[in-house]
Design a protein around this motif. Structure first.
Motif, PDB file in Angstrom:
ATOM      1  N   LEU A  70      38.624  18.612 -29.369  1.00 56.55           N
ATOM      2  CA  LEU A  70      38.580  16.425 -29.370  1.00 56.55           C
ATOM      3  C   LEU A  70      38.599  16.027 -30.758  1.00 56.55           C
ATOM      4  O   LEU A  70      38.634  14.671 -31.203  1.00 56.55           O
ATOM      5  N   THR A  71      38.004  16.841 -31.948  1.00 58.71           N
ATOM      6  CA  THR A  71      37.657  15.949 -33.114  1.00 58.71           C
ATOM      7  C   THR A  71      39.679  15.396 -33.296  1.00 58.71           C
ATOM      8  O   THR A  71      39.805  14.198 -34.245  1.00 58.71           O
ATOM      9  N   GLU A  90      40.163  12.508 -31.456  1.00 59.63           N
ATOM     10  CA  GLU A  90      39.878  11.494 -31.484  1.00 59.63           C
ATOM     11  C   GLU A  90      40.797  10.804 -33.326  1.00 59.63           C
ATOM     12  O   GLU A  90      40.761   9.830 -33.366  1.00 59.63           O
TER      13      GLU A  90
END
Length: 251
Positions: A48-49, A52
């Motif tokens: 998810l990082t 993002e």
């Protein structure tokens, strides 16, 4: 390096990025956890990082890397002069012999292609700058391993996931060490269908003026085009010309 200097989260993120590949372009959180050995929660946070920050795309189930990830590899290719130096020589060599020519460096148990001039596709996989192959069974890998101290070369072979890609692949560490001794003696490595059936390749080291091997050069060809020993007579002289021309240019 001191333990306090190691950033564990950064290392885990890099492991996640390295889990993707040509045969694994789209992966789930479960896939990443299995590939990296990270627990699902950590794998999820890393993915998810990356999403993002724009380095990965997520459709609700699968993650895949985005073109932004090329910035990381491009930083190396831009910072080192090696690809720019060798590419014109690879182009000339490939045109002269009518076969694909490549240059690579050693990275752990693998070789990484830094430049390539392709006449035709000689393997089932597509090889470009950034492609990786196991060093123990690749001609350029054998050349680069042979340039190392024996203890270091043996440690890399022992750490390699040695599998028999074909019936001709040498996987026994003692046999591989004997192969490296022969490579040192003759100054080149010849691989006969150890990576893939129907593929032969010949490689030699690209050394700087101090005699240190900084990369390897090879020519790969379908086995039907030349018998193994024919490759020495047919391609090695032209390869040695490139080796000599590059020696004063390499640092």
């Amino acid at each position: 390096m001191r333990e306090t200097d190691f950033i564990g989260g950064f290392a885990k993120g890099l492991r996640v990025i390295e889990a993707f590949g040509e045969t694994k372009p789209r992966l789930t959180i479960t896939d990443i956890s299995r590939e990296t050995g990270l627990d699902r929660a950590t794998a999820r946070r890393c993915l998810l990082t990356l999403a993002e920050l724009g380095y990965a795309a997520y459709d609700g189930k699968f993650f895949e890397l985005t073109p932004r990830i090329l910035r990381l590899g491009h930083a190396y290719l831009s910072a080192t002069p090696l690809p720019r130096l060798v590419q014109p020589y690879l182009d000339q060599l490939s045109e002269k012999v009518g076969q694909s020519a490549s240059a690579s460096v050693l990275d752990g148990t693998e070789i990484v292609y830094v430049a390539r001039a392709a006449q035709k596709r000689v393997m089932s996989i597509s090889l470009t700058a950034g492609s990786r192959l196991p060093a123990y069974c690749a001609s350029m890998g054998r050349v680069l391993l042979a340039a190392l101290p024996e203890t270091e070369a043996r440690a890399i072979i022992d750490a390699s996931q040695r599998k028999a890609n074909t019936p001709f692949t040498k996987t026994d560490p003692d046999i591989l060490m004997a192969e490296l001794s022969e490579v040192r003696r003759q100054g080149y490595a010849l691989i006969d269908q150890e990576l893939e059936i129907g593929l032969r390749s010949i490689a030699l080291p690209l050394e700087n003026a101090r005699g240190r091997a900084v990369a390897a050069l090879n020519i790969g060809t379908p086995a039907v085009h030349a018998a193994a020993q024919e490759m020495v007579e047919r391609y090695l002289p032209a390869m040695r010309e490139v080796q000599a021309a590059l020696r004063p240019l390499l640092s």
